[in-house]
Design an enzyme around this catalytic site. Sequence first.
Site, mmCIF file in Angstrom:
data_model
loop_
_atom_site.group_PDB
_atom_site.id
_atom_site.type_symbol
_atom_site.label_atom_id
_atom_site.label_comp_id
_atom_site.label_asym_id
_atom_site.label_seq_id
_atom_site.Cartn_x
_atom_site.Cartn_y
_atom_site.Cartn_z
ATOM 1 N N ARG A 40 -8.512 -0.865 5.111
ATOM 2 C CA ARG A 40 -7.714 0.209 4.512
ATOM 3 C C ARG A 40 -6.341 -0.309 4.078
ATOM 4 O O ARG A 40 -5.698 0.271 3.196
ATOM 5 C CB ARG A 40 -7.502 1.352 5.533
ATOM 6 N N ARG A 62 -0.341 14.210 12.953
ATOM 7 C CA ARG A 62 0.152 14.110 11.574
ATOM 8 C C ARG A 62 0.382 15.494 10.938
ATOM 9 O O ARG A 62 -0.195 15.844 9.911
ATOM 10 C CB ARG A 62 -0.793 13.289 10.703
ATOM 11 N N PRO A 63 1.178 16.362 11.551
ATOM 12 C CA PRO A 63 1.444 17.674 10.949
ATOM 13 C C PRO A 63 2.195 17.519 9.620
ATOM 14 O O PRO A 63 2.728 16.444 9.327
ATOM 15 C CB PRO A 63 2.327 18.363 11.990
ATOM 16 N N ILE A 64 2.223 18.590 8.832
ATOM 17 C CA ILE A 64 2.971 18.532 7.552
ATOM 18 C C ILE A 64 4.014 19.649 7.473
ATOM 19 O O ILE A 64 4.436 20.059 6.388
ATOM 20 C CB ILE A 64 2.009 18.585 6.337
ATOM 21 N N ASP A 65 4.473 20.114 8.636
ATOM 22 C CA ASP A 65 5.451 21.215 8.675
ATOM 23 C C ASP A 65 6.764 20.870 7.960
ATOM 24 O O ASP A 65 7.374 21.721 7.311
ATOM 25 C CB ASP A 65 5.735 21.613 10.130
ATOM 26 N N ILE A 107 7.458 6.911 17.116
ATOM 27 C CA ILE A 107 7.120 7.602 15.859
ATOM 28 C C ILE A 107 5.806 8.366 15.948
ATOM 29 O O ILE A 107 5.737 9.540 15.581
ATOM 30 C CB ILE A 107 7.072 6.590 14.673
ATOM 31 N N ASP A 143 4.663 0.514 12.075
ATOM 32 C CA ASP A 143 3.455 -0.157 11.559
ATOM 33 C C ASP A 143 3.335 -1.594 12.047
ATOM 34 O O ASP A 143 2.269 -2.200 11.914
ATOM 35 C CB ASP A 143 3.443 -0.138 10.027
ATOM 36 N N LYS A 193 0.848 -1.209 0.000
ATOM 37 C CA LYS A 193 0.000 0.000 0.000
ATOM 38 C C LYS A 193 0.876 1.249 0.000
ATOM 39 O O LYS A 193 0.651 2.180 -0.771
ATOM 40 C CB LYS A 193 -0.879 0.003 1.244
ATOM 41 N N ASN A 194 1.912 1.260 0.846
ATOM 42 C CA ASN A 194 2.699 2.491 1.034
ATOM 43 C C ASN A 194 3.734 2.718 -0.057
ATOM 44 O O ASN A 194 4.434 3.722 -0.043
ATOM 45 C CB ASN A 194 3.338 2.496 2.426
ATOM 46 N N ARG A 204 -5.021 10.665 4.173
ATOM 47 C CA ARG A 204 -3.955 11.536 4.668
ATOM 48 C C ARG A 204 -2.798 11.629 3.692
ATOM 49 O O ARG A 204 -2.195 12.650 3.506
ATOM 50 C CB ARG A 204 -3.456 10.951 5.993
ATOM 51 N N CYS A 227 -5.280 11.951 12.374
ATOM 52 C CA CYS A 227 -6.009 10.715 12.091
ATOM 53 C C CYS A 227 -5.995 9.898 13.374
ATOM 54 O O CYS A 227 -5.657 10.384 14.439
ATOM 55 C CB CYS A 227 -5.345 9.973 10.938
HETATM 56 C C1 EPZ Z 1 4.184 6.892 6.282
HETATM 57 O O1 EPZ Z 1 3.400 7.899 6.913
HETATM 58 C C2 EPZ Z 1 3.277 5.679 6.169
HETATM 59 N N1 EPZ Z 1 2.127 5.998 5.329
HETATM 60 C C3 EPZ Z 1 2.811 5.252 7.564
HETATM 61 O O2 EPZ Z 1 2.034 4.065 7.409
HETATM 62 C C4 EPZ Z 1 4.045 4.916 8.397
HETATM 63 O O3 EPZ Z 1 3.629 4.578 9.709
HETATM 64 C C5 EPZ Z 1 4.971 6.132 8.444
HETATM 65 O O4 EPZ Z 1 5.317 6.533 7.098
HETATM 66 C C6 EPZ Z 1 6.260 5.848 9.199
HETATM 67 O O5 EPZ Z 1 6.927 4.776 8.605
HETATM 68 C C7 EPZ Z 1 2.271 5.978 3.973
HETATM 69 O O6 EPZ Z 1 3.332 5.739 3.448
HETATM 70 C C8 EPZ Z 1 1.042 6.270 3.174
HETATM 71 P P1 EPZ Z 1 6.193 10.243 8.534
HETATM 72 P P2 EPZ Z 1 3.953 9.427 6.984
HETATM 73 O O7 EPZ Z 1 6.053 11.523 7.793
HETATM 74 O O8 EPZ Z 1 4.670 9.752 5.737
HETATM 75 C C9 EPZ Z 1 5.930 13.379 12.086
HETATM 76 C C10 EPZ Z 1 0.211 2.648 7.785
HETATM 77 O O9 EPZ Z 1 -0.196 2.095 8.825
HETATM 78 N N2 EPZ Z 1 5.876 14.402 11.037
HETATM 79 O O10 EPZ Z 1 7.466 9.467 8.409
HETATM 80 O O11 EPZ Z 1 2.840 10.297 7.403
HETATM 81 C C11 EPZ Z 1 4.667 12.541 12.111
HETATM 82 O O12 EPZ Z 1 3.656 13.196 12.848
HETATM 83 C C12 EPZ Z 1 0.653 4.097 7.830
HETATM 84 O O13 EPZ Z 1 0.333 2.079 6.663
HETATM 85 C C13 EPZ Z 1 5.935 15.736 11.416
HETATM 86 O O14 EPZ Z 1 6.021 16.057 12.591
HETATM 87 O O15 EPZ Z 1 4.995 9.286 8.185
HETATM 88 C C14 EPZ Z 1 5.141 11.277 12.777
HETATM 89 O O16 EPZ Z 1 5.176 11.496 14.172
HETATM 90 C C15 EPZ Z 1 0.437 4.725 9.189
HETATM 91 N N3 EPZ Z 1 5.869 16.683 10.446
HETATM 92 C C16 EPZ Z 1 6.572 11.114 12.254
HETATM 93 O O17 EPZ Z 1 6.963 12.411 11.793
HETATM 94 C C17 EPZ Z 1 5.757 16.347 9.104
HETATM 95 O O18 EPZ Z 1 5.730 17.265 8.259
HETATM 96 C C18 EPZ Z 1 6.702 10.122 11.116
HETATM 97 O O19 EPZ Z 1 5.871 10.558 10.087
HETATM 98 C C19 EPZ Z 1 5.696 14.991 8.754
HETATM 99 C C20 EPZ Z 1 5.762 14.027 9.734
#
Ligand code: EPZ
Length: 416
Positions: free
Chosen positions: A397, A121-124, A327, A305, A22-23, A92, A116
């Site tokens: 999902r 899940r911020p995007i900063d 995480i 995960d 999926k990812n 998301r 979620c």
């Molecule tokens: C991806 O999410 C995966 N989703 C997640 O899988 C997975 O758990 C995660 O990577 C970590 O491996 C997809 O690929 C679609 P991150 P993503 O940005 O990209 C923080 C599943 O179960 N963060 O590496 O959202 C965030 O809040 C899903 O299949 C910021 O603070 O993960 C988290 O605490 C769940 N600011 C950490 O970083 C940002 O701008 C890791 O998030 C972005 C992230």
Amino acid sequence: MGKFIIEGGKKLVGEIEIQGAKNAALPILAAALMTNEKVKIHNVPKLIDVDNMLKILKNLGVHTEFDGRSVTIEAQEINSYSIGNSLAKELRSSVFLLGAVLSRCKKAVVAYPGGCDIGLRPIDIHIKALRDLGIKIEEKAGYVYCDGSSPEAGEVCLDYPSVGATENVILAAIGIPGVTVVYNAAREPEIVELQNFINSMGGHVRGAGTPKITIEGTEILHGTEYTVMPDRIVAGTYIISVIMTGGDVAIKSIKNGDLSSLISKLSKNSCNIASNNGIIYVKAKGRPKAVDYISTQPYPGFPTDLQAPFMALQTISKGTCVFTENIFENRFRHVPELRKMGADVIIRDRTAVIKGVSELVGAEVYAQDLRGGAALVLAGLAAHGITVVNDIYHIDRGYENMEKVFNKLGANIIRV
Ligand code: EPZ
């Protein structure tokens, strides 16, 4: 909302194929809109998240067809560069469409995906990285407005190796003339997969899988045909289920390296794991011994995960496990549900202490999120008696026909 009725105590025996990842599929589907030629993507899992991504692409004017295995994408025309509220909230990971749409349209607008089940899940990190590439970004009234009319290739250093932010920067940098280098990039195998896909369209991305990724801006990308890698998280979930039920299963088409952190934890004290030519053989070895301490980390550390499925295993292992989730800030929502089944788990901030019990007892429980829901199914398979897992749309999902996979191995799960 759908539920699984699970008769516990059945050993899982046999062999299974693993669905497409999926990812990996989601960012690849986003990347496909960067060419106006036909793209065919095979081994795409039939999941709610994939369906939602296809809906978003259709809303942008992209022609998509999905036969349940392969997706055909034709993005001759993109007639919108805006991803609205409802769909952005549904999915998301629509946030990494920003990079793809910017590369194609030089503009993009996306609603804040928002939090979620597992955290804010911020995007900063995404926004800072895109700004570092000269993309003008305004955040207003819950939307992110991006103007990529005068971008600048250059160096981006992520404050944290965010998977989504790494993917977004790769996708955005394709549309920026010159060479962009990303430092502190996420190293997940799904990012290597995205690199391979983009390069199959004529892109020039190097270094995925390492903390430094180099992207050459590429004016024109051509069509391609690509097969998505198997899902390592789904495979890890099923490996754990075999151990929890005392089973013996062959799991096809998984690269050992993608699960090395899990396999190293399991092979020491829970089962016999061997692999050759892409098949992993898992044979339980009596009651597993608890892993004394474990924490989730970015790849190649233990994947967040698999935290919930692995916790399900620890609830019936011999000994005590101290498990820290580094995480996501809200990823223990399966714990109260596991406790209903007799698990002995206490939580302090981001750490769970799991004292293994000899047996779980079937109960009525509620899935709270994707991987926590999967953990409840694993607990139900191992428990004594009947377990009902409610709200299984969470599980759908990310796991394709989970009950069919388990029933093929001898389980007794009814979907109602
Ligand atoms: C991806 O999410 C995966 N989703 C997640 O899988 C997975 O758990 C995660 O990577 C970590 O491996 C997809 O690929 C679609 P991150 P993503 O940005 O990209 C923080 C599943 O179960 N963060 O590496 O959202 C965030 O809040 C899903 O299949 C910021 O603070 O993960 C988290 O605490 C769940 N600011 C950490 O970083 C940002 O701008 C890791 O998030 C972005 C992230």
